[in-house]
Design a protein around this motif. Sequence first.
Motif, PDB file in Angstrom:
ATOM      1  N   LEU A  32     -22.329  63.980  25.697  1.00 33.03           N
ATOM      2  CA  LEU A  32     -23.057  65.202  26.046  1.00 33.03           C
ATOM      3  C   LEU A  32     -23.173  66.135  24.847  1.00 33.03           C
ATOM      4  O   LEU A  32     -24.231  66.734  24.608  1.00 33.03           O
ATOM      5  N   LEU A  33     -22.089  66.247  24.084  1.00 33.55           N
ATOM      6  CA  LEU A  33     -22.108  67.107  22.909  1.00 33.55           C
ATOM      7  C   LEU A  33     -23.069  66.577  21.853  1.00 33.55           C
ATOM      8  O   LEU A  33     -23.800  67.334  21.207  1.00 33.55           O
ATOM      9  N   SER A  34     -23.113  65.267  21.697  1.00 30.30           N
ATOM     10  CA  SER A  34     -24.011  64.654  20.722  1.00 30.30           C
ATOM     11  C   SER A  34     -25.469  64.876  21.099  1.00 30.30           C
ATOM     12  O   SER A  34     -26.308  65.189  20.244  1.00 30.30           O
ATOM     13  N   ILE A  35     -25.771  64.734  22.379  1.00 33.46           N
ATOM     14  CA  ILE A  35     -27.147  64.955  22.838  1.00 33.46           C
ATOM     15  C   ILE A  35     -27.552  66.414  22.639  1.00 33.46           C
ATOM     16  O   ILE A  35     -28.640  66.727  22.163  1.00 33.46           O
ATOM     17  N   GLY A  36     -26.654  67.320  22.995  1.00 34.61           N
ATOM     18  CA  GLY A  36     -26.958  68.736  22.843  1.00 34.61           C
ATOM     19  C   GLY A  36     -27.085  69.168  21.392  1.00 34.61           C
ATOM     20  O   GLY A  36     -27.935  69.992  21.051  1.00 34.61           O
ATOM     21  N   ALA A  37     -26.248  68.585  20.524  1.00 34.83           N
ATOM     22  CA  ALA A  37     -26.308  68.937  19.104  1.00 34.83           C
ATOM     23  C   ALA A  37     -27.619  68.479  18.486  1.00 34.83           C
ATOM     24  O   ALA A  37     -28.177  69.145  17.612  1.00 34.83           O
ATOM     25  N   GLY A  38     -28.130  67.356  18.930  1.00 34.21           N
ATOM     26  CA  GLY A  38     -29.373  66.849  18.367  1.00 34.21           C
ATOM     27  C   GLY A  38     -30.581  67.694  18.708  1.00 34.21           C
ATOM     28  O   GLY A  38     -31.502  67.836  17.901  1.00 34.21           O
ATOM     29  N   VAL A  59     -39.815  64.279  22.265  1.00 34.07           N
ATOM     30  CA  VAL A  59     -39.305  63.339  21.258  1.00 34.07           C
ATOM     31  C   VAL A  59     -37.867  63.686  20.876  1.00 34.07           C
ATOM     32  O   VAL A  59     -37.032  62.790  20.685  1.00 34.07           O
ATOM     33  N   ALA A  60     -37.554  64.972  20.761  1.00 30.07           N
ATOM     34  CA  ALA A  60     -36.196  65.382  20.404  1.00 30.07           C
ATOM     35  C   ALA A  60     -35.192  64.941  21.466  1.00 30.07           C
ATOM     36  O   ALA A  60     -34.120  64.415  21.139  1.00 30.07           O
ATOM     37  N   MET A  61     -35.533  65.148  22.735  1.00 27.26           N
ATOM     38  CA  MET A  61     -34.621  64.742  23.805  1.00 27.26           C
ATOM     39  C   MET A  61     -34.452  63.230  23.848  1.00 27.26           C
ATOM     40  O   MET A  61     -33.331  62.719  24.007  1.00 27.26           O
ATOM     41  N   ALA A  62     -35.560  62.498  23.694  1.00 30.11           N
ATOM     42  CA  ALA A  62     -35.495  61.037  23.750  1.00 30.11           C
ATOM     43  C   ALA A  62     -34.721  60.466  22.564  1.00 30.11           C
ATOM     44  O   ALA A  62     -33.849  59.592  22.726  1.00 30.11           O
ATOM     45  N   SER A  63     -35.018  60.952  21.360  1.00 31.22           N
ATOM     46  CA  SER A  63     -34.351  60.425  20.172  1.00 31.22           C
ATOM     47  C   SER A  63     -32.872  60.800  20.138  1.00 31.22           C
ATOM     48  O   SER A  63     -32.025  59.993  19.739  1.00 31.22           O
ATOM     49  N   VAL A  69     -26.559  57.071  22.608  1.00 28.92           N
ATOM     50  CA  VAL A  69     -26.212  55.833  23.314  1.00 28.92           C
ATOM     51  C   VAL A  69     -25.906  54.714  22.322  1.00 28.92           C
ATOM     52  O   VAL A  69     -25.000  53.902  22.527  1.00 28.92           O
ATOM     53  N   ILE A  70     -26.660  54.670  21.228  1.00 28.28           N
ATOM     54  CA  ILE A  70     -26.419  53.639  20.208  1.00 28.28           C
ATOM     55  C   ILE A  70     -25.017  53.788  19.614  1.00 28.28           C
ATOM     56  O   ILE A  70     -24.272  52.811  19.475  1.00 28.28           O
ATOM     57  N   PHE A  71     -24.638  55.014  19.285  1.00 26.68           N
ATOM     58  CA  PHE A  71     -23.296  55.238  18.740  1.00 26.68           C
ATOM     59  C   PHE A  71     -22.224  54.914  19.782  1.00 26.68           C
ATOM     60  O   PHE A  71     -21.145  54.396  19.434  1.00 26.68           O
ATOM     61  N   THR A  91     -20.823  61.048  13.263  1.00 25.72           N
ATOM     62  CA  THR A  91     -21.891  60.640  14.180  1.00 25.72           C
ATOM     63  C   THR A  91     -22.723  61.844  14.634  1.00 25.72           C
ATOM     64  O   THR A  91     -23.935  61.722  14.831  1.00 25.72           O
ATOM     65  N   ILE A  92     -22.076  63.000  14.775  1.00 29.84           N
ATOM     66  CA  ILE A  92     -22.810  64.221  15.148  1.00 29.84           C
ATOM     67  C   ILE A  92     -23.812  64.592  14.059  1.00 29.84           C
ATOM     68  O   ILE A  92     -24.981  64.915  14.328  1.00 29.84           O
ATOM     69  N   ILE A  93     -23.360  64.545  12.805  1.00 30.23           N
ATOM     70  CA  ILE A  93     -24.237  64.888  11.685  1.00 30.23           C
ATOM     71  C   ILE A  93     -25.419  63.929  11.615  1.00 30.23           C
ATOM     72  O   ILE A  93     -26.576  64.348  11.424  1.00 30.23           O
ATOM     73  N   ILE A  94     -25.154  62.645  11.789  1.00 29.64           N
ATOM     74  CA  ILE A  94     -26.230  61.651  11.754  1.00 29.64           C
ATOM     75  C   ILE A  94     -27.189  61.866  12.919  1.00 29.64           C
ATOM     76  O   ILE A  94     -28.415  61.756  12.766  1.00 29.64           O
ATOM     77  N   SER A  95     -26.661  62.181  14.096  1.00 34.31           N
ATOM     78  CA  SER A  95     -27.501  62.413  15.272  1.00 34.31           C
ATOM     79  C   SER A  95     -28.437  63.595  15.054  1.00 34.31           C
ATOM     80  O   SER A  95     -29.632  63.527  15.365  1.00 34.31           O
ATOM     81  N   VAL A  96     -27.890  64.690  14.522  1.00 37.27           N
ATOM     82  CA  VAL A  96     -28.711  65.875  14.265  1.00 37.27           C
ATOM     83  C   VAL A  96     -29.790  65.565  13.235  1.00 37.27           C
ATOM     84  O   VAL A  96     -30.960  65.949  13.397  1.00 37.27           O
ATOM     85  N   ALA A  97     -29.421  64.855  12.166  1.00 40.01           N
ATOM     86  CA  ALA A  97     -30.384  64.526  11.116  1.00 40.01           C
ATOM     87  C   ALA A  97     -31.491  63.617  11.650  1.00 40.01           C
ATOM     88  O   ALA A  97     -32.680  63.826  11.378  1.00 40.01           O
ATOM     89  N   PHE A  98     -31.110  62.600  12.431  1.00 42.71           N
ATOM     90  CA  PHE A  98     -32.097  61.665  12.983  1.00 42.71           C
ATOM     91  C   PHE A  98     -33.045  62.371  13.951  1.00 42.71           C
ATOM     92  O   PHE A  98     -34.269  62.212  13.885  1.00 42.71           O
ATOM     93  N   THR A  99     -32.486  63.168  14.850  1.00 42.05           N
ATOM     94  CA  THR A  99     -33.303  63.876  15.832  1.00 42.05           C
ATOM     95  C   THR A  99     -34.240  64.870  15.159  1.00 42.05           C
ATOM     96  O   THR A  99     -35.417  64.987  15.518  1.00 42.05           O
ATOM     97  N   THR A 100     -33.716  65.594  14.157  1.00 41.73           N
ATOM     98  CA  THR A 100     -34.543  66.566  13.442  1.00 41.73           C
ATOM     99  C   THR A 100     -35.706  65.883  12.738  1.00 41.73           C
ATOM    100  O   THR A 100     -36.844  66.374  12.768  1.00 41.73           O
ATOM    101  N   ALA A 101     -35.433  64.741  12.104  1.00 43.83           N
ATOM    102  CA  ALA A 101     -36.508  64.004  11.429  1.00 43.83           C
ATOM    103  C   ALA A 101     -37.572  63.558  12.421  1.00 43.83           C
ATOM    104  O   ALA A 101     -38.782  63.632  12.138  1.00 43.83           O
ATOM    105  N   CYS A 102     -37.146  63.125  13.595  1.00 41.06           N
ATOM    106  CA  CYS A 102     -38.094  62.643  14.614  1.00 41.06           C
ATOM    107  C   CYS A 102     -39.011  63.757  15.097  1.00 41.06           C
ATOM    108  O   CYS A 102     -40.237  63.587  15.161  1.00 41.06           O
TER     109      CYS A 102
END
Length: 236
Positions: A32-38, A59-63, A69-71, A91-102
Amino acid sequence: MNVGRVCTVGLYILAAVLSLKMSSAQQAFQILLSIGAGTGLLYLLRWFWWRINAWCEVVAMASSFLISVIFFAIDVHRRDAGLDPLPFAQTIIISVAFTTACWLITAFVTAPTSLDKLVSFYKKVHPAGPGWTKVRLEAGVSISDAALHGDHMGMATLGWISGCIVIWSSLFAIGNFLYGRLTNATILTAIFIVSGIVLLYVINHLWDKGSGDKTKGDLLDAAESGSNKTLKHPER
């Protein structure tokens, strides 16, 4: 409506499957924290940049959900293999970076919200910041008028920080009182009181519009007008 119902049922099924693979409540909290951080950065920036549209949020919510889920699946695989899980902070940092790029890519490749809706929204809400300058000009709102309706960003930021401190200090204060850690609880309670006073001050003064805002806005109007004239009639 049917699409929404199907998605809801799909989320129920996916949640049930994930719960079978979880070894602790901490894993559920981390997902939940990872999804919200993204998605958190998007939900903040959408008030400061007109280009963010509904597709960016989808797209932000989906990505964010996908990368979380992948992590989680990687951690389950590593746990079954007898390995330590991935560091959660990384993993939080990667999630935020990936979601932001998307969602940034989505903002530039999808059509923007119609100008009529943006202008109507701006006239009702008066969002602050240079990210809405184009829409402000289309709406025919001068900087001085915007200053009378918009929030003071410094005061608003202070209110945001103090509000966060109020929530977290109160939660941890109650927890420390319950566990008998009176010293920590007392310190946190004092922090709660101070931050609460600051928050009340911001609430009572944030929307006060004095002559200072008008004067500042008039000066900015003059500067903007001079800049536009320079662009139209450059010196030869």
